[in-house]
Enzyme design. Sequence first.
Site, PDB file in Angstrom:
ATOM      1  N   GLN A   1       2.254   6.625  -7.147  1.00 49.83           N
ATOM      2  CA  GLN A   1       1.290   7.577  -7.693  1.00 49.83           C
ATOM      3  C   GLN A   1       1.746   9.014  -7.490  1.00 49.83           C
ATOM      4  O   GLN A   1       1.621   9.855  -8.376  1.00 49.83           O
ATOM      5  CB  GLN A   1      -0.081   7.370  -7.040  1.00 49.83           C
ATOM      6  CG  GLN A   1      -0.769   6.083  -7.464  1.00 49.83           C
ATOM      7  CD  GLN A   1      -2.134   5.943  -6.807  1.00 49.83           C
ATOM      8  OE1 GLN A   1      -2.486   6.703  -5.922  1.00 49.83           O
ATOM      9  NE2 GLN A   1      -2.898   4.956  -7.242  1.00 49.83           N
TER      10      GLN A   1
ATOM     11  N   GLU B   1     -38.350  49.746 -14.610  1.00 47.81           N
ATOM     12  CA  GLU B   1     -37.695  49.415 -15.878  1.00 47.81           C
ATOM     13  C   GLU B   1     -38.197  50.312 -17.005  1.00 47.81           C
ATOM     14  O   GLU B   1     -37.431  50.666 -17.903  1.00 47.81           O
ATOM     15  CB  GLU B   1     -37.927  47.941 -16.223  1.00 47.81           C
ATOM     16  CG  GLU B   1     -37.407  46.950 -15.180  1.00 47.81           C
ATOM     17  CD  GLU B   1     -35.926  47.124 -14.883  1.00 47.81           C
ATOM     18  OE1 GLU B   1     -35.192  47.593 -15.778  1.00 47.81           O
ATOM     19  OE2 GLU B   1     -35.504  46.816 -13.749  1.00 47.81           O
TER      20      GLU B   1
ATOM     21  N   PHE C   1       0.827  -1.208   0.000  1.00 43.66           N
ATOM     22  CA  PHE C   1       0.000   0.000   0.000  1.00 43.66           C
ATOM     23  C   PHE C   1       0.864   1.262   0.000  1.00 43.66           C
ATOM     24  O   PHE C   1       0.613   2.226  -0.724  1.00 43.66           O
ATOM     25  CB  PHE C   1      -0.917  -0.022   1.226  1.00 43.66           C
ATOM     26  CG  PHE C   1      -1.820   1.171   1.338  1.00 43.66           C
ATOM     27  CD1 PHE C   1      -2.891   1.333   0.462  1.00 43.66           C
ATOM     28  CD2 PHE C   1      -1.600   2.141   2.303  1.00 43.66           C
ATOM     29  CE1 PHE C   1      -3.721   2.436   0.555  1.00 43.66           C
ATOM     30  CE2 PHE C   1      -2.427   3.245   2.403  1.00 43.66           C
ATOM     31  CZ  PHE C   1      -3.488   3.383   1.527  1.00 43.66           C
TER      32      PHE C   1
ATOM     33  N   TYR D   1       3.965   1.521  -1.088  1.00 38.69           N
ATOM     34  CA  TYR D   1       4.647   1.629  -2.388  1.00 38.69           C
ATOM     35  C   TYR D   1       3.702   2.181  -3.455  1.00 38.69           C
ATOM     36  O   TYR D   1       4.101   2.978  -4.310  1.00 38.69           O
ATOM     37  CB  TYR D   1       5.165   0.253  -2.808  1.00 38.69           C
ATOM     38  CG  TYR D   1       5.832   0.245  -4.158  1.00 38.69           C
ATOM     39  CD1 TYR D   1       7.133   0.718  -4.314  1.00 38.69           C
ATOM     40  CD2 TYR D   1       5.166  -0.224  -5.284  1.00 38.69           C
ATOM     41  CE1 TYR D   1       7.758   0.724  -5.541  1.00 38.69           C
ATOM     42  CE2 TYR D   1       5.776  -0.219  -6.527  1.00 38.69           C
ATOM     43  CZ  TYR D   1       7.072   0.249  -6.648  1.00 38.69           C
ATOM     44  OH  TYR D   1       7.679   0.257  -7.876  1.00 38.69           O
TER      45      TYR D   1
END
Length: 636
Positions: free
Chosen positions: A131, A423, A124, A126
Amino acid sequence: MKKTYRNIFYYIGPILVIILIMSFLQKNLTGTKEISVNTFIEYINSEKIVEVSNEGNYYRGKLKDDTTFEIYLPDNIGNTFFSEYLRKPIENKEIILTTAPAQDTNWIFNWLPIFFIVIIMVGFFYLLMSQAQSKGGSSTMNFGKNRAKLSKNDTSVTFKDVAGLKEEKEELMEVVDFLKSPKKYIALGARIPKGILLVGPPGTGKTYLSKAVAGEAGVPFFSISGSDFVEMYVGVGASRVRDLFKDAKKNSPCIIFIDEIDAVGRRRGAGMGGGHDEREQTLNQLLVEMDGFGKNEGVIVMAATNRPDILDPAILRPGRFDRQVYIGIPDVREREAMLEVHTRNKELDPDVDLGSIAKTTSGFTPADLENLCNEAALLAARNNLKSISKEIFEEAAIKVVAGPAKKSAVVIEKERVLTAYHEAGHAIVSRLLPDTDPVHMISIVPRGRAGGFTAYTPEEDRSYKTKNEMKHELIMLLGGRSAEHLILDDISTGASNDIERATKIARAMVTKYGMSEKLGPILYDSEDDEVFMGRDFGRAKHYSEEVASAIDEEVKRLIDEAFDKCLKLLENNIDLLHKLAKVLLEEETIDAEQFEKIYQDYLKNGGEQPPELLHTVQETDKNIRDVLNNEEVRDE
């Protein structure tokens, strides 16, 4: 060789630690405690033992409280101990004796479970290390390695893929030509710029343009972000800079592109830590590497930032970043070309006119235009259409600017009426003033934070604004508040954004553009006065309190004049205001054609525009025409 031993230690060290921990905990995994001979005798005499099992030299027992124990008795002690202490309780059946064959006590069997656990944990560990190294992560073995991504001979992006930016591409063609044929420049004694800084607002295509330079030249391209240099460990950033330039020199001619260089290139001496923090050491190393090039080594540094004002002056001097290329907001022709690029793989209806869309997207960056085309495609797919129509494009443009329409929102009638008049006030004032953009759409449907909106279509891209144009913009921004005050005899919070924008414009007219007759053409404010931690701990003021008071008075005067003129415009055209508000309450959204029809019908029925507001504009236009018609000016 030393590096190999160091890497082996990284793996062996954790394994040894795991073995020591497991051997220490081995006897405690089952919950059985090992006792001494005296404790065993005490248990027998106090009648605490329920049963005892014998396995060779091991005695394992159970107490009345269900506690288990074990003891090892050698051969020379075991027989005597049994006769003196255990025989009588066992015969009296106070202690139950069970005998089991002696187990093989070979150390291999004892350590076999630990061995399997160690193997799993090492595998695990390693996997995690592999990665981290393959992804260039910040593991202990590659802290000092650069994280730049290398693309070799990637011609997928060239100048043909970059729409617009004609002058900018011409500026960068010298770099491309040098990378292709450096001997031509060396023979003439020319020195190509060692560094090129791309400056411009976010989303204008600085990174994409740098990729196009590398693709056009067909040379390796190292890309890295400024934040990738800086790490929490001291010296890591400088080491990564050295490693990056070392790799670049091996692959020359090549391009190094540093995105968001302001993360590492900020002005030295800024901040509370003085000049000894990690970021400044990284910057110092970058300065040394850029100035330490040999003559025409073929390594060109390109960088991008939207904050050139905070960069260290040493990095901007000739010999480092010799040239700055400004990439601004695209004009209407460039926007049309960019829209054509972004719609190449999209199915459009025949009525879609990219030229008119380009006119309505004034101020959009290339990133905004790409997002607009993507939103249009998403809307078309949501409506199960096979192609993108003109209406879909317009809806996407409004969605990008104002947000999606909240058609399901429950709005009380009082707020609908208020929004309609608000508006309508904006639209009418904009239509009556000559120096404002034409109305494109009016809606009282809530979008984002706004309860309604009025969209405008700029007729042309403007680089400058005149004083009258800015005054009329103030009047237009206050149209909503004036309509509320005039019709409803009350005001609301809906005009907060309009007031904020109007105040910024008025203050800029006085402090930045020198448009105040009272204060004169003097600069009282600038972008350099923005707070920059370490360089400034507060906004710098270059004027007295009396001038500050005069500035406030001038800003208030401009706002008050704009509000009074806006009220006068709406009072003189109050019938148009009522009519437009009524249509908005019925239709909720109207486009430019509908609005123009309402306005023309109003003019036919006797409505007219007050001429006094046009006097200053007409006078300005006349002065400009006189200057252009002057033969002496034309000849010069």
